[in-house]
Design a protein around this motif. Structure first.
Motif, PDB file in Angstrom:
ATOM      1  N   THR A 187     -14.251  -0.441  -5.238  1.00  0.00           N
ATOM      2  CA  THR A 187     -14.611  -0.608  -3.854  1.00  0.00           C
ATOM      3  C   THR A 187     -13.518   0.434  -3.609  1.00  0.00           C
ATOM      4  OG1 THR A 187     -13.736  -2.480  -3.495  1.00  0.00           O
ATOM      5  CG2 THR A 187     -16.565  -2.547  -4.143  1.00  0.00           C
ATOM      6  N   THR A 188     -13.875   0.331  -2.177  1.00  0.00           N
ATOM      7  CA  THR A 188     -12.895   1.106  -0.844  1.00  0.00           C
ATOM      8  C   THR A 188     -11.462   0.641  -1.733  1.00  0.00           C
ATOM      9  OG1 THR A 188     -13.007   0.580   1.175  1.00  0.00           O
ATOM     10  CG2 THR A 188     -14.543   2.397   0.548  1.00  0.00           C
ATOM     11  N   VAL A 189     -11.508  -1.109  -2.112  1.00  0.00           N
ATOM     12  CA  VAL A 189     -10.218  -1.442  -2.369  1.00  0.00           C
ATOM     13  C   VAL A 189      -9.003  -0.764  -2.386  1.00  0.00           C
ATOM     14  CG1 VAL A 189     -10.860  -3.897  -2.085  1.00  0.00           C
ATOM     15  CG2 VAL A 189     -10.270  -2.463  -3.966  1.00  0.00           C
ATOM     16  N   VAL A 190      -9.271   0.235  -3.194  1.00  0.00           N
ATOM     17  CA  VAL A 190      -8.623   1.677  -3.740  1.00  0.00           C
ATOM     18  C   VAL A 190      -7.181   2.483  -3.398  1.00  0.00           C
ATOM     19  CG1 VAL A 190      -8.607   1.417  -5.801  1.00  0.00           C
ATOM     20  CG2 VAL A 190      -9.797   3.160  -4.930  1.00  0.00           C
ATOM     21  N   GLU A 191      -8.278   1.709  -1.608  1.00  0.00           N
ATOM     22  CA  GLU A 191      -8.444   3.452  -1.182  1.00  0.00           C
ATOM     23  C   GLU A 191      -7.211   4.010  -0.446  1.00  0.00           C
ATOM     24  OE1 GLU A 191      -9.921   3.103   3.851  1.00  0.00           O
ATOM     25  OE2 GLU A 191     -11.128   2.397   2.340  1.00  0.00           O
ATOM     26  N   VAL A 192      -6.200   2.420  -0.545  1.00  0.00           N
ATOM     27  CA  VAL A 192      -5.189   2.509   0.143  1.00  0.00           C
ATOM     28  C   VAL A 192      -3.596   2.776  -0.656  1.00  0.00           C
ATOM     29  CG1 VAL A 192      -3.345   1.426   2.070  1.00  0.00           C
ATOM     30  CG2 VAL A 192      -5.259   2.176   3.248  1.00  0.00           C
ATOM     31  N   GLY A 193      -2.923   4.022  -0.425  1.00  0.00           N
ATOM     32  CA  GLY A 193      -1.469   3.416  -1.416  1.00  0.00           C
ATOM     33  C   GLY A 193      -1.640   3.638  -2.370  1.00  0.00           C
ATOM     34  N   VAL A 194      -2.445   3.902  -3.498  1.00  0.00           N
ATOM     35  CA  VAL A 194      -2.441   3.586  -4.759  1.00  0.00           C
ATOM     36  C   VAL A 194      -2.095   4.232  -5.654  1.00  0.00           C
ATOM     37  CG1 VAL A 194      -3.419   2.936  -7.247  1.00  0.00           C
ATOM     38  CG2 VAL A 194      -3.314   0.992  -5.111  1.00  0.00           C
ATOM     39  N   ASP A 195      -0.929   4.118  -6.483  1.00  0.00           N
ATOM     40  CA  ASP A 195      -0.580   5.501  -6.685  1.00  0.00           C
ATOM     41  C   ASP A 195      -0.892   5.364  -8.336  1.00  0.00           C
ATOM     42  OD1 ASP A 195       0.928   7.858  -7.329  1.00  0.00           O
ATOM     43  OD2 ASP A 195       3.261   7.105  -6.674  1.00  0.00           O
ATOM     44  N   VAL A 196      -1.365   6.158  -8.973  1.00  0.00           N
ATOM     45  CA  VAL A 196      -1.313   6.743 -10.575  1.00  0.00           C
ATOM     46  C   VAL A 196      -1.993   7.628 -10.377  1.00  0.00           C
ATOM     47  CG1 VAL A 196      -2.877   5.494 -11.998  1.00  0.00           C
ATOM     48  CG2 VAL A 196      -2.770   4.159 -10.877  1.00  0.00           C
TER      49      VAL A 196
ATOM     50  N   GLN B 106      19.186  -6.935  -1.587  1.00  0.00           N
ATOM     51  CA  GLN B 106      19.383  -6.380  -0.414  1.00  0.00           C
ATOM     52  C   GLN B 106      18.368  -4.817   0.032  1.00  0.00           C
ATOM     53  OE1 GLN B 106      21.854  -5.206  -3.753  1.00  0.00           O
ATOM     54  NE2 GLN B 106      23.643  -3.662  -2.148  1.00  0.00           N
ATOM     55  N   ILE B 107      16.696  -5.290  -0.949  1.00  0.00           N
ATOM     56  CA  ILE B 107      15.800  -4.442  -0.993  1.00  0.00           C
ATOM     57  C   ILE B 107      14.937  -5.499  -1.261  1.00  0.00           C
ATOM     58  CG2 ILE B 107      14.400  -2.591  -1.317  1.00  0.00           C
ATOM     59  CD1 ILE B 107      16.691  -0.880  -1.457  1.00  0.00           C
ATOM     60  N   VAL B 108      13.704  -5.765  -0.003  1.00  0.00           N
ATOM     61  CA  VAL B 108      12.585  -7.328  -0.218  1.00  0.00           C
ATOM     62  C   VAL B 108      11.360  -5.879   0.129  1.00  0.00           C
ATOM     63  CG1 VAL B 108      12.486  -9.311   0.707  1.00  0.00           C
ATOM     64  CG2 VAL B 108      14.407  -8.984   1.053  1.00  0.00           C
ATOM     65  N   ILE B 109      10.364  -6.325  -0.939  1.00  0.00           N
ATOM     66  CA  ILE B 109       9.550  -6.125  -1.032  1.00  0.00           C
ATOM     67  C   ILE B 109       8.659  -6.863  -0.744  1.00  0.00           C
ATOM     68  CG2 ILE B 109       7.730  -4.327  -2.555  1.00  0.00           C
ATOM     69  CD1 ILE B 109      10.381  -2.899  -3.450  1.00  0.00           C
ATOM     70  N   GLY B 110       6.865  -6.749  -0.566  1.00  0.00           N
ATOM     71  CA  GLY B 110       6.752  -7.968  -0.062  1.00  0.00           C
ATOM     72  C   GLY B 110       5.528  -7.505   0.385  1.00  0.00           C
ATOM     73  N   THR B 111       4.256  -8.334   1.280  1.00  0.00           N
ATOM     74  CA  THR B 111       3.453  -8.097   2.212  1.00  0.00           C
ATOM     75  C   THR B 111       3.637  -8.723   3.225  1.00  0.00           C
ATOM     76  OG1 THR B 111       2.088 -10.360   1.863  1.00  0.00           O
ATOM     77  CG2 THR B 111       1.907  -8.854   0.118  1.00  0.00           C
ATOM     78  N   HIS B 112       2.979  -8.267   4.525  1.00  0.00           N
ATOM     79  CA  HIS B 112       3.058  -8.737   6.075  1.00  0.00           C
ATOM     80  C   HIS B 112       3.353 -10.371   5.894  1.00  0.00           C
ATOM     81  CE1 HIS B 112       1.767  -4.932   6.805  1.00  0.00           C
ATOM     82  NE2 HIS B 112       2.523  -5.438   7.797  1.00  0.00           N
ATOM     83  N   ALA B 113       3.620 -11.432   4.825  1.00  0.00           N
ATOM     84  CA  ALA B 113       3.654 -12.449   4.962  1.00  0.00           C
ATOM     85  C   ALA B 113       5.645 -12.578   4.949  1.00  0.00           C
ATOM     86  CB  ALA B 113       3.095 -13.388   3.412  1.00  0.00           C
ATOM     87  N   LEU B 114       5.958 -11.298   4.341  1.00  0.00           N
ATOM     88  CA  LEU B 114       7.485 -11.422   4.837  1.00  0.00           C
ATOM     89  C   LEU B 114       7.902 -11.988   6.105  1.00  0.00           C
ATOM     90  CD1 LEU B 114       9.056  -8.548   3.043  1.00  0.00           C
ATOM     91  CD2 LEU B 114       9.227 -10.623   2.198  1.00  0.00           C
TER      92      LEU B 114
ATOM     93  N   GLN C 163       3.312  -3.094  -6.878  1.00  0.00           N
ATOM     94  CA  GLN C 163       3.419  -1.205  -6.956  1.00  0.00           C
ATOM     95  C   GLN C 163       4.385  -0.655  -6.638  1.00  0.00           C
ATOM     96  OE1 GLN C 163       0.067   1.457  -7.022  1.00  0.00           O
ATOM     97  NE2 GLN C 163       1.252   2.591  -5.672  1.00  0.00           N
ATOM     98  N   HIS C 164       5.208  -1.041  -5.588  1.00  0.00           N
ATOM     99  CA  HIS C 164       6.415  -0.358  -4.818  1.00  0.00           C
ATOM    100  C   HIS C 164       7.728  -1.012  -5.939  1.00  0.00           C
ATOM    101  CE1 HIS C 164       5.140   1.634  -1.742  1.00  0.00           C
ATOM    102  NE2 HIS C 164       4.456   1.178  -0.779  1.00  0.00           N
TER     103      HIS C 164
ATOM    104  N   ALA D  79      13.878  -4.275   4.342  1.00  0.00           N
ATOM    105  CA  ALA D  79      12.349  -5.179   3.781  1.00  0.00           C
ATOM    106  C   ALA D  79      11.013  -3.453   3.892  1.00  0.00           C
ATOM    107  CB  ALA D  79      11.758  -5.951   4.650  1.00  0.00           C
ATOM    108  N   LEU D  80      10.229  -3.804   2.752  1.00  0.00           N
ATOM    109  CA  LEU D  80       9.164  -3.498   2.830  1.00  0.00           C
ATOM    110  C   LEU D  80       7.904  -3.951   3.160  1.00  0.00           C
ATOM    111  CD1 LEU D  80       8.023  -0.032   2.641  1.00  0.00           C
ATOM    112  CD2 LEU D  80       9.075  -0.441   0.062  1.00  0.00           C
ATOM    113  N   MET D  81       7.265  -3.904   3.935  1.00  0.00           N
ATOM    114  CA  MET D  81       6.078  -4.546   3.845  1.00  0.00           C
ATOM    115  C   MET D  81       4.824  -4.041   3.992  1.00  0.00           C
ATOM    116  SD  MET D  81       6.391  -7.156   7.087  1.00  0.00           S
ATOM    117  CE  MET D  81       7.414  -5.300   7.891  1.00  0.00           C
ATOM    118  N   ALA D  82       3.962  -3.925   2.781  1.00  0.00           N
ATOM    119  CA  ALA D  82       2.366  -3.385   2.384  1.00  0.00           C
ATOM    120  C   ALA D  82       1.281  -4.463   2.593  1.00  0.00           C
ATOM    121  CB  ALA D  82       2.165  -3.105   0.695  1.00  0.00           C
TER     122      ALA D  82
END
Ligand code: ADP
Ligand code: MG
Length: 674
Positions: A536-545, A361-369, A320-321, A309-312
């Motif tokens: 605002t700074t909401v894009v500060e973490v991890g966004v990949d464009v 096999q691969i699960v992607i989500g937020t910490h709610a996972l 995006q992941h 599991a990958l948690m963002a």
């Protein structure tokens, strides 16, 4: 009343007010006390209308002269009215407060408190507060707390609630003895809460804050130690062998892995096969390519018949992941499943089913996972992205999910912290440092400019967009504010649409938008359907464009250096030359010096250590914390000395048993650190 009680146990706080408190992160009385002021405001003495100076915050006794004029501009309602005293007149304006129209009657005299601005060549008091003379007299000269609030919740109601708690609740005995407090130069715990909310002066507030920061760090460090003690004993319940799948995957990539990526992946393979469960932190600067390393680890898990599991930290990042990873896995027979709160119930049900049956096999989500009722068939590897903290509570939830067996844990962080701090903060983890950027990258070109440069900046953005690239514009605020003249996303978006013209598509993004809206905006931007994103700074973490090549940061002096570095990391991710424009509107030499550091280096570790040198205790209030490593009160950079003291204190008071040393985290309201 106990401090651990719910906020509704206070008289006068019903479900409705409690919901407002919850929005600012306050549910229990402890949390209320820890909701410390973001800053303090002093109320100046009254002045006359003729003495109002632009950009100054002032209080003036004025009489309303004319009738109220209402304007509507782009969905915004604006009230204007003239007011004055015997020395002159001034215009008063309010945004989105139409009900004031009924209140503001000609001849009415009040104290108006707010900031003066020049609007269309006129002196204007914007969004000012209105008070009776007696009311203002009480405030005058006082230091008054400014809280982080939400619509419907006033500073007054926070203060009133804190007053009641201070009066009616019994504090647990201070775990620091008087002697210890003296040698550490810290106040008593209960006093520090009193003084942080109701300080006589700034000095007192700072002293109180010191104690609260010490507390937060101390309890955090104890938790890290506790984790470390337990981690040593955790056996590897999911041993894995290196798989051919990964070799094949690496060969399919359009680039070669950097040396740092290869080294880190080698560390991971060793962990996965070793006697103990993996507990590793990947610390890699923005853009160093952590995602693909995480994916390699997940492929190993899949090849060994397990789930990963990958948690963002946000839904935007999870989506995006998902998009990137499914893209990279084209042609590989691996089933990736996304699970986020923004999906429809039906989609969620399908995802949950596949996760529970093992098809995913691969699960992607937020910490709610891990916090929600998601069931895994055989989760063997949990990865958290852009997070430094993976505490006792989360680990427990994770092992509960896996039938009591502890899966491998990989934590990825881009926060560059100096080694000494890393050892304190990550004492429980093995660390892989990714200190190498992909070779194909061109270093970002930086410049620090002032507002006069704006027309040039806009035409530069227009040129880049014409070349097919995209741009970010960052503002500190979401909307017009009465206490700050910093740029805000809403107004700036309108301004840019005007300046850039119709053929350039400008969108906006901020934290107050609904998750669904945010996702849609981010998706549009990453798919190239919008050209410029004002955010605002909401894009500060991890966004990949990778196609975004320009970042313009307005009021850059308002941000911490590490945060600026995170923001800047959103560009320079592709093969094209990228540019970062820091707009400094402070006119302060000292702040400009800080920005010159950003100008001179793209290296996150250098930025962080310079940051540490430059930030003094004066900066604390009203200063946004360093990105992702956000303790509620403390700041690892500014408060590095307290962090060291807390660590030393923890050394001299070692945990006596597996579960602690008799100091109860909950008893001191620090359970949130778990
Ligand atoms: P971060 O470490 O900030 O999470 P990402 O994993 O998002 O970085 O990677 C940033 C970009 O670099 C992505 O677009 C990714 O495809 C690309 N990338 C990753 N590794 C390499 C490499 N070895 N060579 C070239 N590009 C790479
Ligand atoms: Mg990332």
């Amino acid at each position: 009343m106990e401090l651990s009680d719910d906020i509704t146990s206070l008289k006068g706080i019903g479900d409705k007010t409690a919901a407002l408190f919850k929005r600012v992160g306050v549910c229990s009385l402890w949390e209320l006390l820890n909701h410390i002021p973001a800053d303090y405001q002093t109320y100046p003495g009254l002045i006359k209308a003729k003495d109002i100076e632009p950009k100054e915050t002032c209080a003036v006794k004025l009489t309303i002269k004319g009738t109220v004029n209402t304007l509507r501009v782009r969905g915004l309602s604006i009230l204007n009215v003239t007011a004055g005293d015997e020395t002159g007149t001034v215009m008063l304006s309010w945004y989105n407060m139409p009900y004031l129209k009924k209140v503001l009657k000609p001849g009415m005299t009040k104290i108006f408190f707010g900031k003066a601005e020049i609007r269309r060549d006129n002196l204007n008091l914007v969004q000012c507060r209105m008070m009776d003379p007696g009311e203002y007299e009480e405030l005058e000269g006082q230091l008054s707390p400014v809280y982080h609030l939400t619509k419907g919740l006033t500073g007054k109601s926070v203060q009133k609630a804190v007053r009641t708690v201070m009066k009616d609740c019994v504090f647990p005995e201070d775990f620091l003895s008087e002697e210890e407090r003296r040698s550490l130069d810290l106040p008593k715990l209960s006093d520090s809460f009193e003084k942080i909310h109701f300080p006589k002066d700034r000095q007192e507030a700072l002293y109180a804050r010191k104690r609260l920061v010490f507390n937060e760090f101390y309890f955090f460090i104890r938790n890290v130690r506790r984790l470390k003690n337990n981690a040593k004993k955790t056996e590897n319940s999911f041993p894995m062998m290196e798989s051919a799948l990964c070799t094949r995957f690496m060969e399919s990539l359009p680039y070669e892995l950097t040396g740092a990526q290869k080294r880190t992946y080698a560390d991971i393979i060793k962990d996965l096969a070793s006697k103990h469960a993996m507990n590793r932190l990947i610390q890699g600067d923005v853009g160093s390519g952590k995602t693909v390393v995480a994916l390699l680890a997940m492929l190993d898990a899949a090849a060994n018949g397990f789930q990963a599991a990958l948690m963002a930290p946000t839904e935007v990042l999870a989506v995006q992941h998902m998009k990137n990873i499914t893209g990279m896995l084209k042609g590989f027979d691996i089933n990736c499943v996304l699970l986020t709160g923004g999906m429809t119930e039906k989609e969620k049900r399908t995802a949950r089913k596949s996760i529970a049956e093992g098809g995913a096999q691969i699960v992607i989500g937020t910490h709610a996972l891990i916090t929600d009722l998601v069931e895994f068939k055989s989760l063997a590897l949990a990865i958290t992205d852009e997070q430094h903290r993976f505490g006792v509570g989360q680990r427990k939830a994770l092992s509960d999910k896996c039938g009591g067996k502890m899966p491998h844990v990989l934590v990825m962080s881009a926060t560059p912290i100096p080694r000494t701090l890393a050892i304190i903060l990550y004492g429980d983890l093995d660390i892989s440092v990714m200190d190498e950027l992909p070779k194909s990258r061109l270093p970002i070109k930086n410049c620090v400019v002032d507002r006069r440069y704006r027309p040039k900046a806009y035409s530069f953005i227009r040129d880049e967009v014409k070349k097919g690239h995209q741009a970010y514009v960052i503002c500190p605020l979401v909307e017009e504010s009465e206490s700050s003249d910093c740029e805000n996303v809403e107004d700036y978006t309108c301004l840019l649409r005007e300046k850039l013209g119709d053929d350039i598509r400008v969108a906006m993004l901020h934290g107050r938008m609904r998750p669904k809206e945010k996702d849609a905006v981010m998706r549009d931007f990453s798919e190239g359907n919008t050209d410029v994103l004002v955010s605002t700074t909401v894009v500060e973490v991890g966004v990949d464009v990778p196609n975004a090549t320009v970042m313009l940061i307005e009021d850059a002096h308002m941000f911490g250096l590490s945060q600026l570095h995170q923001l800047r990391g959103r560009i320079g991710r592709g093969k094209d030359q990228s540019f970062c424009i820091f707009m400094d509107n402070s006119k302060s030499r000292e702040k400009n010096e800080r920005l010159q550091i950003m100008n001179s280096t793209n290296d996150g570790f250098r930025v962080a250590s310079e940051d540490l040198k430059l930030r003094g205790p004066g900066d604390i209030f009203g200063f946004r914390q360093s990105g992702e490593l956000s303790f509620r009160i403390g700041d690892i950079f500014t408060d590095a000395k307290l962090l060291q003291q807390a660590s030393d204190y923890a050394d001299s008071h070692p945990l006596s048993s597996e579960d602690g040393d008799g100091i109860d985290d909950e008893k001191y309201g620090m359970a949130y650190l778990l």
